[in-house]
Design an enzyme around this catalytic site. Structure first.
Site, short mmCIF file in Angstrom:
data_model
loop_
_atom_site.label_atom_id
_atom_site.label_comp_id
_atom_site.label_asym_id
_atom_site.label_seq_id
_atom_site.Cartn_x
_atom_site.Cartn_y
_atom_site.Cartn_z
N HIS A 3 0.84 -1.25 0.01
CA HIS A 3 0.11 -0.08 0.08
C HIS A 3 0.93 1.30 -0.18
O HIS A 3 0.65 2.35 -0.54
CB HIS A 3 -0.81 0.03 1.16
N ASP A 101 -5.90 5.82 2.84
CA ASP A 101 -5.88 4.48 2.45
C ASP A 101 -7.09 3.59 2.80
O ASP A 101 -8.02 3.97 3.45
CB ASP A 101 -4.65 4.00 3.10
N GLN A 341 13.04 -6.41 -8.90
CA GLN A 341 12.18 -7.02 -9.35
C GLN A 341 11.51 -6.14 -10.99
O GLN A 341 11.48 -6.70 -11.96
CB GLN A 341 10.58 -7.04 -8.59
N HIS A 356 2.17 -13.64 -7.00
CA HIS A 356 0.93 -14.08 -5.80
C HIS A 356 -0.21 -12.98 -6.33
O HIS A 356 -1.04 -13.02 -5.61
CB HIS A 356 1.59 -13.33 -4.70
N TRP A 359 -1.47 -6.34 -6.96
CA TRP A 359 -1.83 -5.51 -7.81
C TRP A 359 -0.49 -4.61 -8.19
O TRP A 359 -0.39 -4.54 -9.65
CB TRP A 359 -2.80 -4.68 -7.56
N ASN A 360 0.45 -4.42 -7.47
CA ASN A 360 1.88 -3.61 -7.96
C ASN A 360 2.42 -4.64 -8.88
O ASN A 360 2.99 -4.15 -9.93
CB ASN A 360 2.46 -3.43 -6.58
N SER A 361 2.70 -6.05 -8.47
CA SER A 361 3.32 -6.80 -9.32
C SER A 361 2.80 -6.87 -10.62
O SER A 361 3.47 -6.84 -11.61
CB SER A 361 3.68 -8.32 -8.69
N GLN A 381 -6.15 -11.37 -3.48
CA GLN A 381 -5.36 -12.08 -4.67
C GLN A 381 -6.32 -12.93 -5.45
O GLN A 381 -6.03 -13.20 -6.74
CB GLN A 381 -4.18 -12.47 -3.98
#
Length: 470
Positions: A3, A101, A341, A356, A359-361, A381
């Site tokens: 986050h 958030d 990454q 996994h 959302w960032n990945s 996820q």
């Protein structure tokens, strides 16, 4: 970190694109001193972005509760400190807005006290916002255990339905210590003056338009401003561990184009010892090259715990099957706990990403055109996995057995399918289309760029020279 990273990058983008008009203060509740990765990230902030670490919450109130409940409790107990932090900022700056958030809707009350616009930030995707909009209705219409529902769940704007078992675990279990807290915040999200989502119209436009037309939004704007991902260049480079970075990139340099499967479960995802064994042996059986970020197995069955708690300092290689390192030498690179990454995903040798479904990945994969193998662990996820596989068709997903384990044979089959199979070619083509759409969204005339400009213009109208509290 999942986050904090998008909120930090959102703040960085605000001041870089509107540097004469915006300053940002990031306010972070805490359980104690910031972890090393968080501290390093905050050190890279540009001068117009500052941060405030609120006093740590008394850890005794967090004993014997789930990870999700800890997050909600930490923010809840930090509200008085938040009020003090904003009061101090208000003495220095003409504040315009408070961006809260997903765990912090109680901050809306503080925003009202200081006559600030209150915005709800979704660091993940529009699908999460759709779930938030639907949850109060689901709670009101269904009595008893959600697991007994015969029909899958269909959220606003979704052409695809979700098996009930793919709902967020803390929502699925109405008796969990986090359920009532999640429900309360889902209801309070409707108090926001607007919604900021790390997505773009070309990937989730149907969901966003459906939410705009629902009672949930009730005329309040939804701003898709993504994809926002972690910067690859920082002011002094301290966020990157140079030795590990060089090791990974030099190894990738020696591999053929699109030949390597990158395996990583985010900033803290862990597997059980038995699942770790199956993954290792499945990767070995696939006979494909791979770069694997290995973590020590979890012992609590909580795959989420290491995201906010201490991670194991033991050597993760000690938990691998006997002889595995020797048998895969030459076609595999294993690194403990961390890899660069974004650089790995951007390397010509990387041809797939087993991850996994964070959302960032996912956004990092889209921007680099790297197709996915979806292996969700917790939270939302599983829902994202359904979206990636069934709707966007940019991922393959291994099937777990009745005992919940994904066996080595299934892993090997899916890895080979992605890297050298026909199904992998189809997924790769869909990902390349989405990659171009993401670039277009972030272009000068793109949908996300215009959405961000509209958001800033609203803040400017509230205050001549806004400072934005996040």
């Amino acid at each position: 970190m999942g986050h904090i990273i998008p909120l930090v990058e959102f703040s960085r983008k605000l001041v870089l694109l509107h540097h004469h008009e915006c300053t940002v203060t990031i306010i972070i509740p805490s359980l104690g001193p910031p972890p090393e990765a968080q501290a390093q990230l905050l050190q890279t902030l540009p001068p117009a972005v500052s941060h405030v670490l609120l006093p740590p919450v008394d850890p005794t109130i967090l004993a014997h509760v789930s990870t999700d409940a800890k997050l909600f409790l930490t923010v809840d107990r930090s509200i008085p400190h938040l009020r003090g932090a904003i009061a101090a900022l208000a003495r220095e700056f003409p504040l315009a807005a408070l961006v809260a958030d997903i765990f912090g809707t109680d901050a809306f009350d503080v925003a009202r006290e200081f006559n600030l616009a209150a915005y709800f930030a979704v660091p993940s995707n529009a699908l999460t916002l759709a779930l938030c909009s639907y949850m109060p209705k689901l709670d009101a219409e269904v009595s008893g255990d959600y697991r007994q529902l015969a029909e899958p769940i269909r959220l606003p704007g979704c052409r695809f339905a979700f098996p009930v078992g793919d709902l967020h675990p803390s929502i699925l279990d109405r008796k969990s210590d986090a359920y009532e807290r999640i429900l309360r915040h889902a209801k309070r999200q409707r108090l926001a003056d607007g919604f900021i989502v790390n997505t773009f119209m070309e990937v989730e436009g149907e969901i966003i338009e459906a939410l705009r037309g629902e009672e949930f939004a009730n005329g309040r704007p939804i701003f898709p401003i993504g994809p926002i991902i972690q910067s690859t260049i920082t002011d002094d480079g301290r966020i990157f561990r140079a030795t590990r970075q060089n090791e990974c990139l030099e190894w990738l340099d020696s591999q053929p184009p699109a030949s390597v499967l990158f395996v990583s479960f985010g900033s803290g995802g862990t597997l059980s010892q038995e699942q770790l064994n199956e993954l290792a042996l499945g990767l070995e059986m696939s006979h494909q090259q791979f770069l694997w970020v290995v973590r020590s197995p979890n012992t609590t069955r909580d795959t989420n715990a290491s995201y906010i708690g201490p991670q194991s300092n033991s050597n993760p290689f000690n938990y691998l099957p006997e002889g595995f390192l020797g048998r895969t030498k030459g076609r595999a690179l294993l690194v403990p706990s961390w890899a660069p990454q974004i650089q790995v995903l951007g390397h010509r040798a990387t041809g797939g990403f087993l991850n996994h479904c964070g959302w960032n990945s996912t956004l990092e994969s889209i921007l680099n055109g790297v197709p996915l193998i979806s292996w969700p662990l917790h939270g939302d996820q599983k829902m994202v996995a359904v979206q990636l596989v069934e709707h966007l068709k940019i991922a393959l997903r291994p099937i777990a057995g009745e005992d919940g384990l994904i066996r080595r044979e299934e892993i090997s089959k899916v890895v080979r399918g992605l890297m050298v199979g026909e199904e992998g070619l189809a997924v790769r083509n869909e990902m390349n289309v989405l990659k171009e759409a993401a670039k277009n969204a972030m272009s000068e005339e793109g949908s996300s760029t215009k959405s961000l400009e509209l958001l800033v213009s609203q803040w400017k109208n509230r205050s001549g020279e806004p400072s934005l509290g996040t």
